[in-house]
Write a protein that holds these residues in place. Sequence first.
Motif, PDB file in Angstrom:
ATOM      1  N   TRP A  34     -11.051   2.291  -1.235  1.00 48.31           N
ATOM      2  CA  TRP A  34     -10.123   2.584  -0.143  1.00 48.31           C
ATOM      3  C   TRP A  34      -9.388   3.895  -0.367  1.00 48.31           C
ATOM      4  O   TRP A  34      -9.023   4.576   0.601  1.00 48.31           O
ATOM      5  CB  TRP A  34      -9.126   1.435   0.024  1.00 48.31           C
ATOM      6  N   ASP A  38      -8.769   6.705   2.379  1.00 48.29           N
ATOM      7  CA  ASP A  38      -7.431   7.236   2.666  1.00 48.29           C
ATOM      8  C   ASP A  38      -7.414   8.756   2.582  1.00 48.29           C
ATOM      9  O   ASP A  38      -6.862   9.443   3.449  1.00 48.29           O
ATOM     10  CB  ASP A  38      -6.403   6.672   1.680  1.00 48.29           C
ATOM     11  N   LYS A  44      -2.311   6.868   4.956  1.00 46.91           N
ATOM     12  CA  LYS A  44      -2.370   5.512   4.430  1.00 46.91           C
ATOM     13  C   LYS A  44      -2.516   4.528   5.589  1.00 46.91           C
ATOM     14  O   LYS A  44      -1.982   4.752   6.674  1.00 46.91           O
ATOM     15  CB  LYS A  44      -1.106   5.185   3.635  1.00 46.91           C
ATOM     16  N   VAL A  47      -2.353  -2.500   6.215  1.00 50.43           N
ATOM     17  CA  VAL A  47      -3.332  -3.449   5.709  1.00 50.43           C
ATOM     18  C   VAL A  47      -2.945  -4.859   6.150  1.00 50.43           C
ATOM     19  O   VAL A  47      -1.827  -5.312   5.915  1.00 50.43           O
ATOM     20  CB  VAL A  47      -3.439  -3.385   4.175  1.00 50.43           C
ATOM     21  N   SER A  48      -3.885  -5.539   6.813  1.00 52.33           N
ATOM     22  CA  SER A  48      -3.692  -6.929   7.239  1.00 52.33           C
ATOM     23  C   SER A  48      -4.936  -7.706   6.845  1.00 52.33           C
ATOM     24  O   SER A  48      -6.017  -7.461   7.400  1.00 52.33           O
ATOM     25  CB  SER A  48      -3.481  -7.036   8.750  1.00 52.33           C
ATOM     26  N   ASP A  50      -8.201  -8.347   5.240  1.00 51.04           N
ATOM     27  CA  ASP A  50      -9.195  -7.404   4.723  1.00 51.04           C
ATOM     28  C   ASP A  50      -9.368  -6.195   5.633  1.00 51.04           C
ATOM     29  O   ASP A  50     -10.284  -5.396   5.440  1.00 51.04           O
ATOM     30  CB  ASP A  50     -10.533  -8.112   4.506  1.00 51.04           C
ATOM     31  N   HIS A  52      -8.168  -2.590   7.149  1.00 53.25           N
ATOM     32  CA  HIS A  52      -7.368  -1.388   6.920  1.00 53.25           C
ATOM     33  C   HIS A  52      -7.367  -0.597   8.222  1.00 53.25           C
ATOM     34  O   HIS A  52      -8.415  -0.135   8.685  1.00 53.25           O
ATOM     35  CB  HIS A  52      -7.965  -0.541   5.789  1.00 53.25           C
ATOM     36  N   LYS A  83     -13.205  -2.893   8.605  1.00 52.63           N
ATOM     37  CA  LYS A  83     -13.314  -4.265   8.116  1.00 52.63           C
ATOM     38  C   LYS A  83     -14.605  -4.407   7.318  1.00 52.63           C
ATOM     39  O   LYS A  83     -15.692  -4.121   7.855  1.00 52.63           O
ATOM     40  CB  LYS A  83     -13.312  -5.261   9.277  1.00 52.63           C
TER      41      LYS A  83
END
Length: 303
Positions: A34, A38, A44, A47-48, A50, A52, A83
């Motif tokens: 990740w 990024d 940035k 995140v919820s 899995d 981003h 995802k």
Amino acid sequence: MRRTIWTWIGIAVCLLGLPSEAFVSTARAQDVDWQKVDETLGRKPAVSGDVHRYGFPRTDLSVTLDGVTIKPTLALGGWVAFKPAHGGAMIMGDLVLLEAEINPVMAKMIASGLQITAVHNHLLRATPATFYMHVAGHGDPATLASAIHVSLAESKTPLTVAAPSSPPPAVDLDTAQLDQIMGVKGQANGGVYAFTVPRRDPISEGGMPLSPVGPMGVATGINFQPTGGGKAAITGDFVLSGEEVNPVIAALRANSIEVTALHSHMLDEQPRLFFMHFWANDDAIKLAKGLRAALDQTASTKG
């Protein structure tokens, strides 16, 4: 016989009766670099689970509609969500573009192997006019991030994130009463009060469950921007099944809320969904009651 860690996970999934996709997705999420994503996108994510989700707000634009200067978080908040799926990542996104930017961005996306799933308006009468390009793709996360970056470079979308010069303005609305009427808890977001209302039915795309639904763009979104004296400009989109479309149109129009667009965002989601955008600038409590009446025509969660 020697078993790998994936074999043992599969055995545990079967014994426990749990959905295998959730385990595989989580395991692969841990394998994604990740930080590289990024760095490629220059920001940035939120995140919820899995997922981003990377925001690309059009902070470079000054868009007005019916005398209201639209905040980026009201209707100019482009985004792309990643995802983990099927050995890589799936992406879904909604990019905010000016008319002259549509074809250059599209050309780069096609050359990079990304899919265009919709191009349309969300608002009417806005100056300058803004359009919304929905995109999708699957593959290596870093490669997908690079494709998004080079495509957006064909527009004036800010590709670096400037430090905020001041804290976001307070939301000058009775948010407690709005929460009560809407039946869900809203959240202040860059001077806008935002509601996310999931549907009760699960949604999938290409056989992959789209969850969490908010970050993946398949929950009803409703935004209130204060315009003074207890009034607010509202916009967003209802996520609807076919049979819900006209009852929701009737409920919105009965409450003096303008329907500004009706269209699809994806190509092969299950169940088939339609997205209805709206606009009004009036007493915030009155508008909340109208929006609640429209939500009551849908299979949406409450409370």
